[in-house]
Design an enzyme around this catalytic site. Structure first.
Site, PDB file in Angstrom:
ATOM      1  N   ARG A   1      80.177  23.926 157.706  1.00  0.00           N
ATOM      2  CA  ARG A   1      81.272  22.899 158.197  1.00  0.00           C
ATOM      3  C   ARG A   1      82.257  22.810 157.036  1.00  0.00           C
ATOM      4  O   ARG A   1      82.145  24.076 156.558  1.00  0.00           O
ATOM      5  CB  ARG A   1      80.332  21.419 158.166  1.00  0.00           C
ATOM      6  CG  ARG A   1      79.254  21.752 158.821  1.00  0.00           C
ATOM      7  CD  ARG A   1      78.261  20.442 158.608  1.00  0.00           C
ATOM      8  NE  ARG A   1      77.050  20.073 159.832  1.00  0.00           N
ATOM      9  CZ  ARG A   1      77.285  18.978 159.520  1.00  0.00           C
ATOM     10  NH1 ARG A   1      77.396  17.484 159.485  1.00  0.00           N
ATOM     11  NH2 ARG A   1      76.562  18.979 161.169  1.00  0.00           N
TER      12      ARG A   1
ATOM     13  N   ASP B   1      85.271  20.467 156.072  1.00  0.00           N
ATOM     14  CA  ASP B   1      85.214  19.299 155.979  1.00  0.00           C
ATOM     15  C   ASP B   1      87.207  18.993 156.690  1.00  0.00           C
ATOM     16  O   ASP B   1      87.473  19.595 157.100  1.00  0.00           O
ATOM     17  CB  ASP B   1      85.972  18.704 154.036  1.00  0.00           C
ATOM     18  CG  ASP B   1      84.662  18.669 154.036  1.00  0.00           C
ATOM     19  OD1 ASP B   1      83.735  18.715 154.247  1.00  0.00           O
ATOM     20  OD2 ASP B   1      84.588  18.905 152.843  1.00  0.00           O
TER      21      ASP B   1
ATOM     22  N   TYR C   1      86.502  31.087 149.623  1.00  0.00           N
ATOM     23  CA  TYR C   1      87.737  30.166 149.629  1.00  0.00           C
ATOM     24  C   TYR C   1      89.215  29.861 148.924  1.00  0.00           C
ATOM     25  O   TYR C   1      88.912  30.873 148.181  1.00  0.00           O
ATOM     26  CB  TYR C   1      87.408  28.507 149.757  1.00  0.00           C
ATOM     27  CG  TYR C   1      86.129  28.107 150.919  1.00  0.00           C
ATOM     28  CD1 TYR C   1      86.231  27.425 151.954  1.00  0.00           C
ATOM     29  CD2 TYR C   1      84.848  28.269 150.617  1.00  0.00           C
ATOM     30  CE1 TYR C   1      85.785  27.026 152.581  1.00  0.00           C
ATOM     31  CE2 TYR C   1      83.784  28.041 151.851  1.00  0.00           C
ATOM     32  CZ  TYR C   1      84.330  26.846 152.208  1.00  0.00           C
ATOM     33  OH  TYR C   1      83.509  26.211 153.260  1.00  0.00           O
TER      34      TYR C   1
ATOM     35  N   ARG D   1      86.547  21.741 146.122  1.00  0.00           N
ATOM     36  CA  ARG D   1      87.399  21.402 145.979  1.00  0.00           C
ATOM     37  C   ARG D   1      87.050  20.282 144.498  1.00  0.00           C
ATOM     38  O   ARG D   1      88.142  20.069 143.675  1.00  0.00           O
ATOM     39  CB  ARG D   1      87.096  20.104 147.617  1.00  0.00           C
ATOM     40  CG  ARG D   1      87.781  19.857 148.314  1.00  0.00           C
ATOM     41  CD  ARG D   1      87.815  19.862 149.359  1.00  0.00           C
ATOM     42  NE  ARG D   1      88.743  18.531 149.156  1.00  0.00           N
ATOM     43  CZ  ARG D   1      87.283  17.113 149.886  1.00  0.00           C
ATOM     44  NH1 ARG D   1      87.376  17.707 151.287  1.00  0.00           N
ATOM     45  NH2 ARG D   1      88.678  15.697 149.576  1.00  0.00           N
TER      46      ARG D   1
END
Lengths: 265, 265
Positions: free
Chosen positions: B59, B61, B119, B207
């Site tokens: 997933r 966000d 990422y 994050r």
């Protein structure tokens, strides 16, 4: 929150703003639609608690972006120019970015004082669109003959009647404009930029210029037909209209007394 | 339009897709909300006229972007892999971009076959936000001590329990993950990129890593506190959670038999 009780200053403020045009119905206020002028006027009026009218250097169409749109307004009181950018950044939505503010005298007018404007049109040429630029550029994957496009572009420079390169419904009676530069710049990441600099532009003019240049690049219009297309003074003689999302108001120039170009190139 | 009558092929298809996450409520399907999985499933089901279930590599966000998300689905018939990108490009909205498709055997699974993920988190450091990047990067105008941030980043590399760096409500019981790389790259345009490469990531993990590195860069957390923050196994020990819009799923790696990384770096 009213500004009345704070350090306050009346007069004419000139603001340079950038915006992402994708979620606006263009610059000009329209009842019931989200527009750049509407959001600026609502934000300023709400902040200063008096109705504020915002004047722009010109309209941009629905979907067109700005790196440097210029607006002015008159305020009876309000933040001094050196505070305007900071104060507005906290009040405007993320897709309108205040860049630079200064006080100007009442002779300055965002629209009528314009000397030159520069637009940048972005094309993306790789086969697969890019997620970071798709919002700001026209995806043209077919091969383009840039040499022919540059040849065609050079024919547009100078003073011409641009009836063939504007919307049939364009409101201006006089279609003569002076173009100083139509320049193609490529980079290694697949971007092709068309810079158009001129004394002023008619409705859809940059988009029809770029659309026609792309038709030249694809081979469906000959570069040496450009003088005849101009002479025809007929929208049907030129090529397609490029989509709005590749277009960006890049810079606005005022007389030297007002600082010339509002942003460095 | 059904694909039944055209050149058609059944089997498992793997697709690399990019998306602009700003207008999605994340990747995972949610009733009544616009999600990436939902749009992909609706588009494929509509195209093939049978219900298609899409499996993602994981997933993302709400608000998070992807340059290379990987999905797979099984189709009883449909366009062969070399036609999938073209066919889907004409059916998907502009903010989901199909990049690359291939047929895979039924042992391949977009999520369970993942070997590594990368990422990229983007920060924009100039004083004034930039209209072309504001949608994809976190604007941090305060000065950052990059040397201290790099020092802190190096402490995260290796196998650790990342309880301090994930959402309190994260569903995974085992919080141990292996991080191969946390690298800061600057360019001349004011961008700072944080690349995080690992065996897998917990909810909000990238994050919180980036938010904590920014707190180190601002001086509110000491770089040499990182080992203690990891050892605390307590979300309260680390720093802030960076906003979602700076984050982008950059690359996914599968076993060599499936081609390794899905995109070149």
């Amino acid at each position: 929150m009213s500004m009345k009780s704070q350090e306050s200053r009346g007069g004419r403020i000139r603001l340079v703003v950038a915006y992402d045009g994708a979620d606006f119905h263009g610059f000009a206020r329209q009842q019931g639609l989200r527009t750049v002028q509407g959001v600026l006027e609502d934000t300023l009026s709400n902040m200063l608690q008096v109705p504020i009218l915002v004047h722009g250097s010109g309209r941009t169409d629905k979907g067109v972006h700005a790196r440097a749109q210029v607006v002015h307004w008159d305020q009876p009181y309000g933040p001094p120019a050196d505070r305007v950018v900071h104060v507005l950044r906290n009040r405007l939505p993320a897709d309108i970015i205040p860049i630079q503010a200064r006080e100007v005298d009442s002779e300055f007018h965002a629209r009528f004082s314009v000397v030159r404007k520069t637009y940048r049109y972005a094309l993306y040429r790789k086969p697969i669109p890019d997620v970071f630029t798709y919002r700001f550029s026209w995806h043209v994957a077919e091969p383009l003959n840039l040499a022919q496009m540059r040849l065609a572009a050079s024919e547009l420079v100078g003073e011409h009647d641009f009836t063939s390169f504007c919307a049939v419904a364009a409101p201006q009676e006089n279609k003569v404009r002076r173009i100083y530069r139509v320049e193609l710049q490529e980079d290694r990441d697949g971007n092709l930029y068309v810079f158009c600099e001129g004394s002023g532009f008619l409705q859809y003019m940059v988009r029809i210029i770029v659309g026609t240049l792309v038709d030249v690049g694809l081979g469906s219009i000959n570069a040496d037909a450009m003088p005849a297309i101009l002479a025809a003074r007929d929208r049907a003689a030129s090529g397609r209209t490029a989509p709005p999302h590749g277009l960006c108001l890049w810079n606005v120039e005022y007389p030297t007394v007002y600082g010339g170009r509002v942003l460095d190139l």
